[in-house]
Motif scaffolding. Structure first.
Motif, PDB file in Angstrom:
ATOM      1  N   LYS A 129       0.735  -1.281   0.130  1.00 35.79           N
ATOM      2  CA  LYS A 129       0.097   0.104   0.006  1.00 35.79           C
ATOM      3  C   LYS A 129       0.899   1.132  -0.092  1.00 35.79           C
ATOM      4  O   LYS A 129       2.139   1.239   0.396  1.00 35.79           O
ATOM      5  CB  LYS A 129      -0.980  -0.198   1.498  1.00 35.79           C
ATOM      6  N   LYS A 130       0.606   2.241  -0.473  1.00 33.72           N
ATOM      7  CA  LYS A 130       1.280   3.533  -0.562  1.00 33.72           C
ATOM      8  C   LYS A 130       1.959   3.897   0.868  1.00 33.72           C
ATOM      9  O   LYS A 130       3.143   4.146   0.893  1.00 33.72           O
ATOM     10  CB  LYS A 130       0.620   4.841  -0.908  1.00 33.72           C
ATOM     11  N   MET A 131       1.212   3.554   1.737  1.00 35.83           N
ATOM     12  CA  MET A 131       1.844   4.083   3.073  1.00 35.83           C
ATOM     13  C   MET A 131       2.849   3.102   3.816  1.00 35.83           C
ATOM     14  O   MET A 131       3.645   3.362   4.683  1.00 35.83           O
ATOM     15  CB  MET A 131       0.741   4.337   4.130  1.00 35.83           C
ATOM     16  N   GLN A 132       2.955   1.979   3.052  1.00 39.91           N
ATOM     17  CA  GLN A 132       3.863   0.800   3.604  1.00 39.91           C
ATOM     18  C   GLN A 132       4.983   0.947   2.692  1.00 39.91           C
ATOM     19  O   GLN A 132       5.935   0.301   2.899  1.00 39.91           O
ATOM     20  CB  GLN A 132       2.951  -0.398   3.286  1.00 39.91           C
ATOM     21  N   ILE A 133       5.279   1.942   1.980  1.00 39.23           N
ATOM     22  CA  ILE A 133       6.595   1.997   1.253  1.00 39.23           C
ATOM     23  C   ILE A 133       7.645   2.360   2.298  1.00 39.23           C
ATOM     24  O   ILE A 133       7.555   3.739   2.470  1.00 39.23           O
ATOM     25  CB  ILE A 133       6.597   3.093   0.172  1.00 39.23           C
ATOM     26  N   ASP A 134       8.477   2.062   2.483  1.00 39.55           N
ATOM     27  CA  ASP A 134       9.858   2.389   3.476  1.00 39.55           C
ATOM     28  C   ASP A 134      10.536   3.468   2.788  1.00 39.55           C
ATOM     29  O   ASP A 134      11.146   3.199   1.730  1.00 39.55           O
ATOM     30  CB  ASP A 134      10.790   1.115   3.699  1.00 39.55           C
ATOM     31  N   VAL A 203       4.274  10.156   0.224  1.00 39.56           N
ATOM     32  CA  VAL A 203       5.206   8.982   0.191  1.00 39.56           C
ATOM     33  C   VAL A 203       6.541   9.503  -0.250  1.00 39.56           C
ATOM     34  O   VAL A 203       6.460  10.030  -1.222  1.00 39.56           O
ATOM     35  CB  VAL A 203       4.340   8.074  -0.777  1.00 39.56           C
ATOM     36  N   VAL A 204       7.319   9.487   0.629  1.00 42.12           N
ATOM     37  CA  VAL A 204       8.614   9.566   0.391  1.00 42.12           C
ATOM     38  C   VAL A 204       9.782   8.470   0.156  1.00 42.12           C
ATOM     39  O   VAL A 204       9.399   7.493   0.921  1.00 42.12           O
ATOM     40  CB  VAL A 204       9.300  10.464   1.697  1.00 42.12           C
ATOM     41  N   LEU A 205      10.530   8.700  -0.677  1.00 42.05           N
ATOM     42  CA  LEU A 205      11.374   7.478  -1.100  1.00 42.05           C
ATOM     43  C   LEU A 205      12.958   7.903  -1.553  1.00 42.05           C
ATOM     44  O   LEU A 205      13.133   8.785  -2.201  1.00 42.05           O
ATOM     45  CB  LEU A 205      11.126   6.580  -2.138  1.00 42.05           C
ATOM     46  N   TYR A 206      13.759   7.467  -0.662  1.00 37.97           N
ATOM     47  CA  TYR A 206      15.095   7.994  -0.891  1.00 37.97           C
ATOM     48  C   TYR A 206      15.871   6.510  -1.507  1.00 37.97           C
ATOM     49  O   TYR A 206      15.881   5.569  -1.022  1.00 37.97           O
ATOM     50  CB  TYR A 206      16.056   8.294   0.353  1.00 37.97           C
ATOM     51  N   VAL A 207      16.516   6.865  -2.508  1.00 39.08           N
ATOM     52  CA  VAL A 207      17.219   5.678  -3.386  1.00 39.08           C
ATOM     53  C   VAL A 207      18.544   6.205  -3.962  1.00 39.08           C
ATOM     54  O   VAL A 207      18.460   7.256  -4.600  1.00 39.08           O
ATOM     55  CB  VAL A 207      16.504   5.060  -4.286  1.00 39.08           C
ATOM     56  N   TYR A 232       7.473   3.573  -9.112  1.00 44.57           N
ATOM     57  CA  TYR A 232       8.356   4.718  -8.818  1.00 44.57           C
ATOM     58  C   TYR A 232       7.108   5.986  -9.157  1.00 44.57           C
ATOM     59  O   TYR A 232       7.424   7.047  -8.663  1.00 44.57           O
ATOM     60  CB  TYR A 232       9.252   5.049  -9.652  1.00 44.57           C
ATOM     61  N   GLN A 233       5.989   5.601  -9.872  1.00 42.69           N
ATOM     62  CA  GLN A 233       4.856   6.754 -10.129  1.00 42.69           C
ATOM     63  C   GLN A 233       4.187   7.013  -8.812  1.00 42.69           C
ATOM     64  O   GLN A 233       3.327   7.898  -8.830  1.00 42.69           O
ATOM     65  CB  GLN A 233       4.301   6.081 -11.346  1.00 42.69           C
ATOM     66  N   LEU A 234       4.219   5.783  -7.811  1.00 43.54           N
ATOM     67  CA  LEU A 234       3.403   6.363  -6.501  1.00 43.54           C
ATOM     68  C   LEU A 234       3.964   7.185  -5.771  1.00 43.54           C
ATOM     69  O   LEU A 234       3.532   7.674  -4.692  1.00 43.54           O
ATOM     70  CB  LEU A 234       3.277   4.614  -6.075  1.00 43.54           C
ATOM     71  N   ILE A 235       5.281   7.439  -6.113  1.00 40.42           N
ATOM     72  CA  ILE A 235       5.857   8.376  -4.795  1.00 40.42           C
ATOM     73  C   ILE A 235       5.774   9.822  -5.061  1.00 40.42           C
ATOM     74  O   ILE A 235       5.307  10.406  -6.084  1.00 40.42           O
ATOM     75  CB  ILE A 235       7.601   8.103  -5.322  1.00 40.42           C
ATOM     76  N   ASP A 236       5.561  10.333  -3.880  1.00 41.92           N
ATOM     77  CA  ASP A 236       5.281  11.888  -3.997  1.00 41.92           C
ATOM     78  C   ASP A 236       6.438  12.713  -3.700  1.00 41.92           C
ATOM     79  O   ASP A 236       6.444  13.769  -4.388  1.00 41.92           O
ATOM     80  CB  ASP A 236       4.437  12.273  -2.458  1.00 41.92           C
ATOM     81  N   VAL A 237       7.239  12.189  -3.023  1.00 47.76           N
ATOM     82  CA  VAL A 237       8.947  12.907  -2.828  1.00 47.76           C
ATOM     83  C   VAL A 237       9.760  11.880  -3.286  1.00 47.76           C
ATOM     84  O   VAL A 237      10.083  11.090  -2.446  1.00 47.76           O
ATOM     85  CB  VAL A 237       8.978  13.589  -1.830  1.00 47.76           C
ATOM     86  N   LEU A 238      10.420  11.939  -4.319  1.00 54.47           N
ATOM     87  CA  LEU A 238      11.552  11.157  -4.706  1.00 54.47           C
ATOM     88  C   LEU A 238      12.963  11.676  -4.629  1.00 54.47           C
ATOM     89  O   LEU A 238      13.185  12.731  -5.192  1.00 54.47           O
ATOM     90  CB  LEU A 238      11.427  10.504  -6.207  1.00 54.47           C
ATOM     91  N   ILE A 239      13.651  10.928  -3.764  1.00 49.40           N
ATOM     92  CA  ILE A 239      15.160  11.484  -3.670  1.00 49.40           C
ATOM     93  C   ILE A 239      16.159  10.454  -4.343  1.00 49.40           C
ATOM     94  O   ILE A 239      16.260   9.549  -4.042  1.00 49.40           O
ATOM     95  CB  ILE A 239      15.366  11.728  -2.255  1.00 49.40           C
TER      96      ILE A 239
END
Length: 476
Positions: A129-134, A203-207, A232-239
């Motif tokens: 789920k979106k909120m489950q993305i670490d 939804v934030v993701l650092y990679v 990756y299209q699910l992400i709101d803030v992609l780092i």
């Protein structure tokens, strides 16, 4: 039939071009090709499934109205989607067959819509789920631990703005660049942590770019590139950290280009770090570099002396440590490369103090930091003193040599001459030559003026004493 299809689609584009802004038009409509016309059904070819879905989500009404104007009220649109076939290096295409589509009614016309399988998460978190993305963030990287100075002020404040209004600011993308150990990763993750604090539903993701490339290659081998892009299209803030490493991965650049476009067009925030400004990144596609320049590029520079002291003091406070002020100044003055080496020097000093069971003093600091400081005893030069004074008073070096009556320049020059006489073995004539060819009488007058002002002006005296200590530390 092809010419007729192209003619109809070109007529549609003339209308669309007047309605849609230039950049979205170039991104989302120019790549489309008309394939064929059958009765009132126009088939167009799009580069990918995500491209098709973006059109359906954002431009379905516009497409409906323009095609209806060309083909009548019963007009319909179908898609031919280009399919990446994986490692064999060839691309194919897939027409959307009637049996695998449901009809999407927008009160204008019916459009085919592919029913997608569930999106797979490259970070392997079951039951996505979106909120489950670490978010993959280090919670120690926060703004409070990132000391602000002249070296990073623009980047840090832009980062705070992005964290407060992700995607709804002028800094999209925000590109943070600078050399090794200057805090790019810290600042980028601090933005992510602040977004999670201020906007818990985002939804934030650092990679890292290397992880992104490895994930893409894994999905490519499994013919699952669409799943990768969809995630990756699910992400709101992609780092994305260290984008310079995309230079050796052409196909990964293609995937990131698609993701970048989707997120940017959707009002999502992108934060990128690099070791160079976008204009100097070799090996990256020009279309990517042009997008990097859409927002703000902010650099991180080597911290100045005062900022280095503040970094050390903050580190000591957080770790519950204590050191004499003269040792802190010695470390800050001699470790002037980057923050990482500065912290490494402090750790080495503390380790030696603990192992040898002795208090930290200047002698121990000089002994321990031999691996960091090129020499523990060196002859100070006039040029080095000039550099110190210019940095201290924030005076351009060339101004120090010019003939000017500006008080701040004159005093900086006089103090520099005074220190040069006190700490170097150069003659008065040689000292004068280092200041635009002035003679020895000017040096004598400057030294006397400094002595007189130190007796009558407490602030002036404090400045001279602090600079004197800097020169002493440099000579140790």
């Amino acid at each position: 039939m092809t010419n007729s299809a192209e003619s109809i689609w070109n007529n549609c584009l003339k209308i669309i071009k007047d309605i849609v802004d230039w950049q979205p038009y170039k991104t989302w409509f120019e790549p489309i090709k008309a394939v064929e016309i059958k009765g009132n059904v126009l088939m167009i070819q799009v580069p990918s499934q995500f491209f098709f879905e973006y059109l359906e989500e954002h431009y379905v009404n516009l497409l409906a109205k323009t095609l209806k104007r060309e083909l009548g009220k019963d007009a319909r649109l179908e898609y031919r989607i280009m399919v990446d076939s994986g490692n064999n290096g060839r691309n194919g295409s897939m027409d959307v067959p009637a049996g695998n589509m449901k009809m999407y009614n927008n009160n204008e016309m019916d459009f085919p819509l592919i029913i997608n399988s569930p999106v797979k998460n490259p970070f392997v978190i079951p039951g996505l789920k979106k909120m489950q993305i670490d978010p993959q963030l280090n919670h120690a990287y926060v703004f409070d631990a990132f000391i602000e100075g002249d070296c990073n002020r623009v980047a840090r404040r832009a980062g705070k703005t992005v964290a407060e209004k992700p995607g709804a600011n002028s800094f999209n993308p925000l590109v943070i660049y600078g050399g090794v150990g200057l805090g790019k990763t810290h600042l980028a993750q601090a933005i992510g942590n602040d977004v999670k604090r201020l906007h818990p539903n985002k939804v934030v993701l650092y990679v890292s770019s290397e992880k992104f490339i490895n994930q893409f290659q894994d999905h490519s081998r499994n013919n699952a590139i669409n799943d990768f892009i969809h995630f990756y299209q699910l992400i709101d803030v992609l780092i994305i950290d260290d984008v310079q490493f995309f230079a050796r991965a052409e196909k990964s650049q293609d995937a990131f280009f698609a993701i970048f476009n989707h997120l940017h067009q959707s009002g999502k925030q992108l934060i990128l770090t690099s070791d160079k400004p976008p204009k100097d990144l070799d090996g990256l596609q020009e279309r990517l570099l042009s997008r990097f320049r859409w927002g703000l590029s902010a650099d991180l520079q080597i911290p100045d002396y005062e900022t280095r002291i503040e970094i050390l003091e903050r580190k000591m406070k957080n770790d519950g440590l204590d050191m004499p002020k003269e040792v802190v100044k010695y470390v800050a003055y001699n470790i002037n490369t980057n923050v990482r080496e500065l912290e490494g020097a402090l750790i080495s000093l503390l380790a030696q103090s603990s192992l040898n069971k002795r208090e930290i003093d200047l002698e121990l600091a000089k002994k321990v930091l031999r691996n960091f400081v090129k020499t523990s005893s060196k002859e100070i030069t006039i040029d080095a003193i000039q550099k110190m004074v210019c940095e201290y008073f924030d005076v351009p070096y060339d101004k120090l040599l010019q003939k000017t009556r500006k008080r701040e320049i004159v005093q900086a020059r006089q103090i520099t001459m005074y220190l040069a006489k006190a700490f170097t073995k150069n003659s008065l004539k040689t000292i004068g030559e280092h200041f635009g060819g002035r003679d020895h009488t000017t040096v004598i007058h400057s030294c006397q003026t400094v002595k007189d002002l130190m007796d009558t002006d407490s602030l002036f005296r404090e400045n001279v004493m602090e600079l004197t200590q800097k020169v002493q530390l440099a000579a140790m």
